[in-house]
Design an enzyme around this catalytic site. Structure first.
Site, PDB file in Angstrom:
ATOM      1  N   THR A 166       0.869  -1.169   0.000  1.00 48.86           N
ATOM      2  CA  THR A 166       0.000   0.000   0.000  1.00 48.86           C
ATOM      3  C   THR A 166       0.897   1.208   0.000  1.00 48.86           C
ATOM      4  O   THR A 166       1.769   1.284   0.814  1.00 48.86           O
ATOM      5  CB  THR A 166      -0.895   0.045   1.229  1.00 48.86           C
ATOM      6  N   GLU A 199       9.486  -4.306   3.061  1.00 48.93           N
ATOM      7  CA  GLU A 199       9.405  -5.134   4.272  1.00 48.93           C
ATOM      8  C   GLU A 199      10.577  -6.107   4.345  1.00 48.93           C
ATOM      9  O   GLU A 199      10.748  -6.954   3.468  1.00 48.93           O
ATOM     10  CB  GLU A 199       8.065  -5.865   4.298  1.00 48.93           C
TER      11      GLU A 199
END
Length: 397
Positions: free
Chosen positions: A184, A270
Site C-alpha cells: 500500500t 518489508e
C-alpha cells in the site's frame, strides 16, 4: 533548488497533526492535513479493480479539483467492507469537515492497513475530535500514516519561481504490497505555488509514470494506493503557465520530491536490506526502457541474488528477455556498479573483490544497455529477505 528540513506543513498556509486513537496498539494512527484555503488538487489512484471505500469518497470530493483537508487512518484499510465501509468513509469525511469547519466536499479520505475489517467509528469520531492543529506537531502526521514501515519518508524543497520562494513538501508511506501502477502506497504533496488544477494534474500524471510507478517491492498492487497533491497558491507567485521557465522549475521540484519518496519506499520494503536501482539505456523508447528496468528490480530471483550478494547476471538477463520490449539478445551490455559483466551478451571477467564490496552496499546499481535505441528509464526495488516472509506471514496476527 534547495532541500531543507521540514514537514508536510512547511509550505505557507498548511498545517498537519497526527495522534494515537486506538486503531493500533500504541503507535499513531490518525492524521490530518489542513490548508487555510481550498487548494487546487490533483490525484492518481490504484489501478487495482478492487478499490477501498476511501478511494471512491476522495474521487467524489475531487470532482471540482479542490481540497482543503485530508484525513488519514492507518491500521485498517477499509477495503472490501461493503456498504457499511462506504458509509464509514463518508462519515469519516463528515466528521473531519465538521471538526475543521470546512466543506465536506473539500475533504479527502485515505486509509491503510488490514483489508476486510470495519473501522470502529466510535474510535474514529473520538480521535478526530482530539485533532488540534495549533498544539499537535505536524511531523506526527508522517508517523500516523505508517503501517509496517520502519521509518517516515519525507522531503521538503524550496525554489525561487517568478520572484517568489516556493516550497514543496512530500510525505509517503509504503513498505509492502508495493507494485504501483499507481501500493500500500500513500503519498501526499503540498505546495504554496499558484498553479492551475489542470496543469497540476498534468505534472502529477507525467511524473507518476517515471517515479511512483517505477517502484516495486513484491509485485502486489494494493487496494488503497493514492497520490494526492495540494497547491494553495499562498506563496502569491504569478500563476505558473505551461512551457515557461516557471513551469520547468516547478516540474524539477516535483520530480525531485516524487523520485525521493519513491526511492525511500523501495528502500523500506518489508525486511529489505538493500535498495536496487536498475537503469536501462539504449532502448527504442522510454516506456520500454522503464518496463525492462521494472522487470529487473521486480524479479524474485534478482532480488534474492542481491540479498545473497551473488552477481548472478543470468537472472538479470532473464528478466530483460521476458520483459516484452524490443530486444536484440546478441547486443546486451550489463554492469553491476562500475564492473561490466556482459558485452554484446557475452560474459566479461570482473574483479571479484570489488564486486563483493559493491554487493555489500545498501544501494546496488544495475545498468543494462540494450544497444538498439537512444532512450532510457529507471526503476527501484529492494532485495527479498527472510524477514519479508516473516513480516507477511504474521501481518494479520
Amino acid at each position: 533548488m534547495q532541500i531543507i528540513d521540514g514537514t508536510i506543513a512547511s509550505p505557507k498556509g498548511f498545517s498537519a497533526a497526527g495522534l494515537h486513537v486506538g486503531l493500533k496498539k500504541e503507535k499513531k494512527d490518525l492524521g490530518v492535513i489542513y490548508s487555510e484555503i481550498p487548494a487546487n488538487a490533483a490525484a492518481v489512484y490504484t489501478t487495482n479493480q478492487v478499490k477501498a471505500a476511501p478511494i471512491f469518497v476522495t474521487k467524489e470530493a475531487m470532482k471540482d479539483s479542490k481540497i482543503q483537508a485530508v484525513v488519514v487512518n492507518s491500521g485498517i484499510a477499509n477495503a472490501c467492507t461493503g456498504k457499511l465501509g462506504m458509509e464509514n468513509a463518508q462519515t469519516m469525511q463528515s466528521l473531519a469537515a465538521s471538526h475543521l469547519q470546512v466543506a465536506k466536499e473539500d475533504v479527502a479520505v485515505a486509509s491503510t492497513g488490514v483489508i476486510g475489517k470495519q473501522l470502529p467509528m466510535e474510535i474514529i469520531e473520538e480521535g478526530i475530535s482530539r485533532v488540534d492543529l495549533q498544539t499537535q506537531e505536524s511531523y506526527a502526521f508522517h508517523e500516523a500514516i505508517l503501517t509496517t514501515d520502519t521509518a517516515t519518508k519525507e522531503i521538503v524543497v524550496t525554489e525561487e519561481i517568478n520572484g517568489q520562494i516556493i516550497t514543496m513538501a512530500g510525505v509517503a508511506k509504503g513498505s509492502g504490497m508495493i507494485h504501483p501502477n499507481m501500493a500500500t502506497m500513500l503519498a501526499f504533496i503540498t505546495t504554496d505555488a499558484q498553479i492551475s488544477e489542470e496543469l497540476l494534474q498534468e505534472v502529477l500524471a507525467d511524473k507518476t509514470e517515471t517515479t511512483f510507478n517505477q517502484i516495486t517491492v513484491d509485485g502486489d498492487t494494493s487496494t488503497n494506493d493514492m497520490v494526492l497533491v495540494l497547491a494553495n497558491g499562498l506563496a502569491e507567485n504569478p500563476m505558473i503557465e505551461k512551457n515557461t521557465e516557471a513551469h520547468e522549475k516547478f516540474i524539477s521540484m516535483f520530480q525531485l520530491v516524487s523520485e525521493t519518496l519513491a526511492k525511500k519506499i523501495a528502500k523500506d520494503g518489508e525486511g529489505a536490506t538493500k535498495l536496487i536501482e536498475a537503469q536501462v539505456v539504449g532502448a527504442l523508447n522510454g516506456s520500454e526502457a522503464r518496463l525492462v528496468a521494472k522487470k529487473v528490480v521486480g524479479s524474485s530471483l534478482v532480488k534474492t541474488a542481491m540479498f545473497g550478494e551473488d552477481p548472478n547476471w543470468g537472472r538479470i538477463i532473464c528478466a530483460v528477455g521476458y520483459a516484452g520490449s524490443h530486444t536484440d539478445p546478441e547486443k546486451i551490455d550489463m554492469w553491476i556498479g562500475n564492473q561490466q559483466l556482459l558485452k554484446n551478451s557475452q560474459p566479461q571477467d570482473f574483479d571479484e573483490v570489488i564486486m563483493k564490496q559493491t554487493l555489500e552496499k545498501e544501494k546496488i546499481n544495475i545498468t543494462v544497455d540494450l544497444n538498439i535505441g537512444e532512450q532510457c528509464g529507471k526503476a527501484w526495488g529492494c532485495d527479498l529477505t527472510y524477514k519479508y516472509v516473516e513480516v507477511n506471514a504474521l501481518y494479520h496476527t
